[in-house]
Design an enzyme around this catalytic site. Structure first.
Site, PDB file in Angstrom:
ATOM      1  N   GLY A 218       0.850  -1.187   0.000  1.00 17.69           N
ATOM      2  CA  GLY A 218       0.000   0.000   0.000  1.00 17.69           C
ATOM      3  C   GLY A 218       0.886   1.237   0.000  1.00 17.69           C
ATOM      4  O   GLY A 218       0.588   2.234   0.646  1.00 17.69           O
ATOM      5  N   ALA A 219       1.974   1.167  -0.765  1.00 20.19           N
ATOM      6  CA  ALA A 219       3.035   2.173  -0.690  1.00 20.19           C
ATOM      7  C   ALA A 219       2.628   3.536  -1.217  1.00 20.19           C
ATOM      8  O   ALA A 219       3.231   4.543  -0.846  1.00 20.19           O
ATOM      9  CB  ALA A 219       4.275   1.675  -1.442  1.00 20.19           C
TER      10      ALA A 219
ATOM     11  N   GLY B 246      -0.350   4.956  -0.797  1.00 17.84           N
ATOM     12  CA  GLY B 246      -1.357   5.576   0.054  1.00 17.84           C
ATOM     13  C   GLY B 246      -0.739   6.535   1.062  1.00 17.84           C
ATOM     14  O   GLY B 246       0.478   6.632   1.210  1.00 17.84           O
TER      15      GLY B 246
ATOM     16  N   THR C  32      -8.107  -2.309   8.071  1.00 14.32           N
ATOM     17  CA  THR C  32      -9.294  -2.534   8.895  1.00 14.32           C
ATOM     18  C   THR C  32     -10.422  -3.165   8.096  1.00 14.32           C
ATOM     19  O   THR C  32     -10.325  -3.371   6.892  1.00 14.32           O
ATOM     20  CB  THR C  32      -9.773  -1.209   9.512  1.00 14.32           C
TER      21      THR C  32
ATOM     22  N   SER D  60      -3.436  -4.604  13.927  1.00 14.12           N
ATOM     23  CA  SER D  60      -4.093  -3.654  14.818  1.00 14.12           C
ATOM     24  C   SER D  60      -4.854  -2.635  13.990  1.00 14.12           C
ATOM     25  O   SER D  60      -4.333  -2.151  12.977  1.00 14.12           O
ATOM     26  CB  SER D  60      -3.069  -2.932  15.700  1.00 14.12           C
TER      27      SER D  60
ATOM     28  N   HIS E  12     -13.903  11.867  12.349  1.00 17.14           N
ATOM     29  CA  HIS E  12     -12.939  11.703  11.265  1.00 17.14           C
ATOM     30  C   HIS E  12     -13.300  12.599  10.083  1.00 17.14           C
ATOM     31  O   HIS E  12     -14.411  13.128  10.003  1.00 17.14           O
ATOM     32  CB  HIS E  12     -12.877  10.244  10.792  1.00 17.14           C
TER      33      HIS E  12
ATOM     34  N   LYS F 275     -13.593   9.569   4.998  1.00 22.49           N
ATOM     35  CA  LYS F 275     -13.525   8.226   5.591  1.00 22.49           C
ATOM     36  C   LYS F 275     -14.757   7.430   5.181  1.00 22.49           C
ATOM     37  O   LYS F 275     -15.888   7.915   5.290  1.00 22.49           O
ATOM     38  CB  LYS F 275     -13.425   8.310   7.116  1.00 22.49           C
TER      39      LYS F 275
ATOM     40  N   GLY G 220     -12.340   1.653  13.152  1.00 17.90           N
ATOM     41  CA  GLY G 220     -11.783   0.467  13.790  1.00 17.90           C
ATOM     42  C   GLY G 220     -11.270   0.768  15.186  1.00 17.90           C
ATOM     43  O   GLY G 220     -11.332  -0.080  16.084  1.00 17.90           O
ATOM     44  N   THR G 221     -10.803   1.993  15.385  1.00 23.24           N
ATOM     45  CA  THR G 221     -10.301   2.380  16.709  1.00 23.24           C
ATOM     46  C   THR G 221     -11.429   2.465  17.721  1.00 23.24           C
ATOM     47  O   THR G 221     -11.282   2.041  18.873  1.00 23.24           O
ATOM     48  CB  THR G 221      -9.569   3.730  16.614  1.00 23.24           C
TER      49      THR G 221
END
Length: 265
Positions: free
Chosen positions: A8-9, A11, A99, A121, A154, A158, A164-165
């Site tokens: 995902g470089a 992003g 996520t 995570s 957010h 989004k 997810g947090t």
């Protein structure tokens, strides 16, 4: 130097990791992007604004993993299974912050962890995980007489809700309250819903502007309330946490690891 591949470089998170890698004693050796990306062939350092580092972005995942000690993944759920299969084969440790995983991805994380170290995570911020510990302790010590509501804010772009947090914080509170109390998630209230039930755990999403991420755990009791808040002011904090997690996995045996393991004691 820790040798890192980024999945995902192109992003925002991938670019943050490229910018910060050298400061965290890490060398980017692979930059993986989605198939058909317009960024293929472009130097990942140039895109990140750090200058040419000699690593071209590619949609060849196997090639991107060559020489890496660990791959850091901030991509999409549908791209994760292929990465996990190839990381197992290449014996490359995995740190993932992607996520909204489904059951297939969850099972693959466990399977991959039988072969290489794996840390997944929904938030790689060190502060968020400290907040989760504090919120769990507060919910446990205050007891069922204190209601818990979680509000997350957010940016307008989004695509998922709740974050997810926020789910991670809710899980921490739930674990602290159960098994003595069973909590039921509530994601919205409208109309004549009646008084708040004692078993409710409110989780609410606010969207707008360019907010990187704010999370507040409200603990509301008779005559008083506690508000525990974490505000992200730069995406760099997630990149630093991911790089710290990558260093934690370096040299570890296969298994599932968490940010709590990274933070320690």
């Amino acid at each position: 130097m820790l040798k890192v591949a980024i999945h995902g470089a192109s992003g925002k998170m991938g670019q943050a990791i490229v910018r910060l890698a050298a400061n965290e004693r890490a060398q980017v050796v692979g930059a993986i992007v989605s198939r058909g990306s317009s960024r293929i062939g472009r130097d990942v350092g140039e895109l990140a604004g750090t200058g040419n580092i000699g690593v071209a972005m590619s949609d060849d995942t196997s090639a991107g993993l060559l020489g890496a000690d660990v791959v850091i993944d901030f991509s999409r759920p549908e791209a994760l299974p292929r990465l996990l299969h190839l990381a197992m084969r290449a014996k490359v440790a995995v740190v993932s912050g992607t996520t909204r995983l489904d059951g297939t991805c969850e099972r693959l994380l466990d399977e991959t962890a039988q072969h290489v170290p794996v840390l997944w995570s929904p938030n790689t911020s060190i502060g968020i995980h400290v907040l989760a510990e504090i919120a769990a302790s507060a919910a446990r010590r205050l007891g069922p007489g204190y209601d818990v509501e979680i509000v997350e804010v957010h940016h307008r772009a989004k695509v998922d809700a709740p974050s997810g947090t926020a789910v991670r914080l809710a899980d921490a509170v739930r674990a602290a309250r159960e098994p003595t109390a069973k909590l039921t998630d509530v994601h919205g209230r409208e109309g004549n819903v009646g008084p708040r039930k004692a078993d409710e755990l409110g989780i609410f999403a606010v969207r707008g502007g360019d907010v990187i991420g704010d999370h507040t755990v409200h603990l509301l009791g008779p005559g008083e309330r506690i508000e525990l808040t974490h505000r992200a002011t730069s995406r760099d904090l997630f990149a630093r946490g991911a790089l710290r997690a990558a260093w934690h996995l370096h040299g570890k045996p296969p298994g599932r690891y968490t940010m709590a393991d990274v933070i320690g004691g």
